[in-house]
Design a protein around this motif. Structure first.
Motif, PDB file in Angstrom:
ATOM      1  N   VAL A  28       0.841  -1.205   0.000  1.00  0.00           N
ATOM      2  CA  VAL A  28       0.000   0.000   0.000  1.00  0.00           C
ATOM      3  C   VAL A  28       0.872   1.250   0.000  1.00  0.00           C
ATOM      4  O   VAL A  28       0.653   2.173  -0.792  1.00  0.00           O
ATOM      5  N   LEU A  41      -5.974   7.378  -8.077  1.00  0.00           N
ATOM      6  CA  LEU A  41      -6.906   7.101  -6.984  1.00  0.00           C
ATOM      7  C   LEU A  41      -7.845   8.287  -6.756  1.00  0.00           C
ATOM      8  O   LEU A  41      -9.048   8.102  -6.527  1.00  0.00           O
ATOM      9  N   LEU A  72      -1.752  -0.750  -8.660  1.00  0.00           N
ATOM     10  CA  LEU A  72      -2.892  -0.476  -7.784  1.00  0.00           C
ATOM     11  C   LEU A  72      -3.827  -1.684  -7.686  1.00  0.00           C
ATOM     12  O   LEU A  72      -4.380  -1.964  -6.616  1.00  0.00           O
ATOM     13  N   THR A  75      -2.261  -4.295  -5.418  1.00  0.00           N
ATOM     14  CA  THR A  75      -2.356  -3.844  -4.032  1.00  0.00           C
ATOM     15  C   THR A  75      -3.779  -3.974  -3.508  1.00  0.00           C
ATOM     16  O   THR A  75      -3.998  -4.007  -2.311  1.00  0.00           O
ATOM     17  N   LEU A  77      -6.136  -1.721  -4.290  1.00  0.00           N
ATOM     18  CA  LEU A  77      -6.717  -0.382  -4.219  1.00  0.00           C
ATOM     19  C   LEU A  77      -7.629  -0.068  -5.398  1.00  0.00           C
ATOM     20  O   LEU A  77      -8.459   0.834  -5.319  1.00  0.00           O
ATOM     21  N   ALA A  93     -10.927   1.462  -1.416  1.00  0.00           N
ATOM     22  CA  ALA A  93     -10.061   2.093  -0.417  1.00  0.00           C
ATOM     23  C   ALA A  93      -9.781   1.190   0.788  1.00  0.00           C
ATOM     24  O   ALA A  93      -9.027   1.578   1.679  1.00  0.00           O
ATOM     25  N   MET A  96      -6.313   0.797   2.279  1.00  0.00           N
ATOM     26  CA  MET A  96      -5.764   1.992   2.928  1.00  0.00           C
ATOM     27  C   MET A  96      -6.095   2.034   4.408  1.00  0.00           C
ATOM     28  O   MET A  96      -5.424   2.723   5.169  1.00  0.00           O
TER      29      MET A  96
END
Length: 149
Positions: A28, A41, A72, A75, A77, A93, A96
């Motif tokens: 992240v 994002l 992304l 990850t 995201l 999200a 995060m």
């Protein structure tokens, strides 16, 4: 005859493998470390966009934007939906949250700085108030009468 050795795996109080959690946190922070990925994002906040729509706002190639999107996606995201050759991206999200929780552990240090600032400002205000009181002329209770010579 083959003997199977049991493997022990360390887990934290939540039941998660700390090495796996650390690796996800590293991913992240790595994903967020690039300004292009952060901008992607931001653009995906509240809307799903085609890769071509995302790429249009950058001064880099479609292929370069696609590589950033793949970071992304890996990850977690960004979620990517493909319909034929069309790829639509949306923000997730969730990953995060772990980074935010990790960073929040250090908020006590920021709060200490804010507390120190508040105490310093209060001290400055108190000194100003004392200085203005000491500069004011003293008023006596009885009016002065002129002296006779």
């Amino acid at each position: 005859m083959m003997t199977i050795q049991p493997t022990l795996r360390v887990v934290d109080h939540t039941g998660q493998d700390p090495d796996l959690a650390q690796a996800r946190l590293d991913q992240v922070f790595f994903a967020l470390s690039d300004p292009v990925r952060r901008e992607i994002l931001e653009r995906l906040d509240g809307q799903a966009l085609l890769v071509s729509e995302l790429a249009a706002s950058f001064d880099i190639s479609l292929q370069a934007v696609s590589r950033h999107i793949q970071v992304l996606v890996r990850t977690g995201l960004v979620q990517q939906e493909r319909t034929g050759r069309i790829s639509r991206c949306s923000l997730d999200a969730g990953p995060m949250l772990e980074a935010a929780v990790w960073m929040n552990r250090y908020s006590k240090y920021w709060q200490q700085q804010f507390d120190l600032l508040a105490a310093t400002l209060a001290d400055i205000d108190e000194r100003k108030a004392q200085a203005s009181v000491s500069r004011q002329p003293r008023k006596s209770a009885a009016p002065r009468t002129p002296r006779k010579k």
